[in-house]
Design a protein around this motif. Sequence first.
Motif, PDB file in Angstrom:
ATOM      1  N   TYR A   1       0.806  -1.228   0.000  1.00  0.00           N
ATOM      2  CA  TYR A   1       0.000   0.000   0.000  1.00  0.00           C
ATOM      3  C   TYR A   1       0.835   1.271   0.000  1.00  0.00           C
ATOM      4  O   TYR A   1       0.310   2.358  -0.187  1.00  0.00           O
TER       5      TYR A   1
ATOM      6  N   MET B   1      -4.924   0.377   9.489  1.00  0.00           N
ATOM      7  CA  MET B   1      -5.567   1.140   8.428  1.00  0.00           C
ATOM      8  C   MET B   1      -6.975   0.610   8.197  1.00  0.00           C
ATOM      9  O   MET B   1      -7.244  -0.570   8.378  1.00  0.00           O
TER      10      MET B   1
ATOM     11  N   LEU C   1      -8.621  -1.348   3.821  1.00  0.00           N
ATOM     12  CA  LEU C   1      -7.644  -2.137   3.065  1.00  0.00           C
ATOM     13  C   LEU C   1      -8.395  -3.098   2.147  1.00  0.00           C
ATOM     14  O   LEU C   1      -9.496  -3.553   2.479  1.00  0.00           O
TER      15      LEU C   1
ATOM     16  N   PHE D   1      -6.857   3.858   4.647  1.00  0.00           N
ATOM     17  CA  PHE D   1      -5.897   3.504   3.598  1.00  0.00           C
ATOM     18  C   PHE D   1      -6.194   4.392   2.396  1.00  0.00           C
ATOM     19  O   PHE D   1      -7.328   4.490   1.948  1.00  0.00           O
TER      20      PHE D   1
END
Length: 351
Positions: A68, A200, A203, A231
């Motif tokens: 990410y 986060m 995701l 995210f």
Amino acid sequence: MEQLLAKLYQTNHLTHDEIVELLGNLTPEGKKELFRMADETRQRHYGKAVFMRGLVEFSNICKQDCLYCGLRRSNPSADRYRLTDDEILSCIEEGHELGYRSFVLQSGEDFRYTDASLAAIIRRIKSRYPEVAITLSVGERSEACYQAWFEAGADRYLLRHETASRELYETLHPGMSYDNRVQCLTTLKRIGYQVGAGFMVGLPGQTARHLADDLLFLHDLQPEMIGIGPFIPHSATPLAHESGGTVDQSLVMIALARLFIPDAMLPATTAMGTLDPVGREKALRAGANVVMPILSPLAVREKYALYENKICTGDEASHCRHCIEMRIVASGYQIDLGRGDHCSVTGPCPA
Ligand code: SAH
Ligand code: SF4
């Protein structure tokens, strides 16, 4: 839903099934009630104080490859930099002049900063400014290294667990292990750091069941700090075309984290401010009580791109301080420029 909220408020706990049920049935009124409970809980522990931490992003070089993150080693378009010891010191000096007494040193996993060289930087800061608190956020290292940095004067360590689902963790972090992440967190706690975990929201593949795992993981670990944010897909990563998390989903998770771990230090993250111009203010009203203005030199701000379009990359540190202070005060809270220790360090936490 009302019953689950009432139970959570009273006991600071729900079962896995109950969390999933709550997340699936939250109405707009339910959210309001949740945020009110979270704000009230934060108030009981820390009053109206919002703790300020000056953030120094000292290197964007990273040996890891988290899918990410814009700083992952496989992103050739990242324009890499490292600050020298003197440059790091002058960021701290500027922050100290602005009144900050709590600093976060964050970077990619850059092993050019060795156990010894980062310990030397910590010692320099502490010998010049013995009254400040230093938080490190530089990823996974050995126990001996964490020990050496603690002895050099580091007070706190941020290492988000990212997701408490082993499967999701290992898909997103090639070459890394969930067990090692958790091991690092328990080691840091044992050494005596105030520890920050977190995750986060949004995701790819993440469901309400995963988010329930995150809350229960935090409840078990009882970290002193909890970083939660959406995210945000970065265009130069394999997750470029994923949809990412929202401010709304993140606010719910911040409020739940406040109720599950009532005495945690909970930042209103930069990622919240990036997705919504008043995302950090919303986070404060949902139970957050920390803000981390950026002190990194202007020339490198944009290069520290975990995700894109990050806020405040063009603003002088002094401007950031005034901007965020105005927002905090306008939201009805009070600035606290002190060390901002967890309540267990300064005295017994309220029941
Ligand atoms: N390298 C260290 C610290 C820097 S990364 C570490 O990984 O611990 C700090 C945090 O940024 C990570 O924990 C992660 O949760 C967050 N992050 C990275 N990429 C992101 C993205 N695309 N969107 C939102 N948060 C991100
Ligand atoms: Fe490196 Fe941290 Fe980004 Fe992972 S999240 S690639 S460890 S900077």
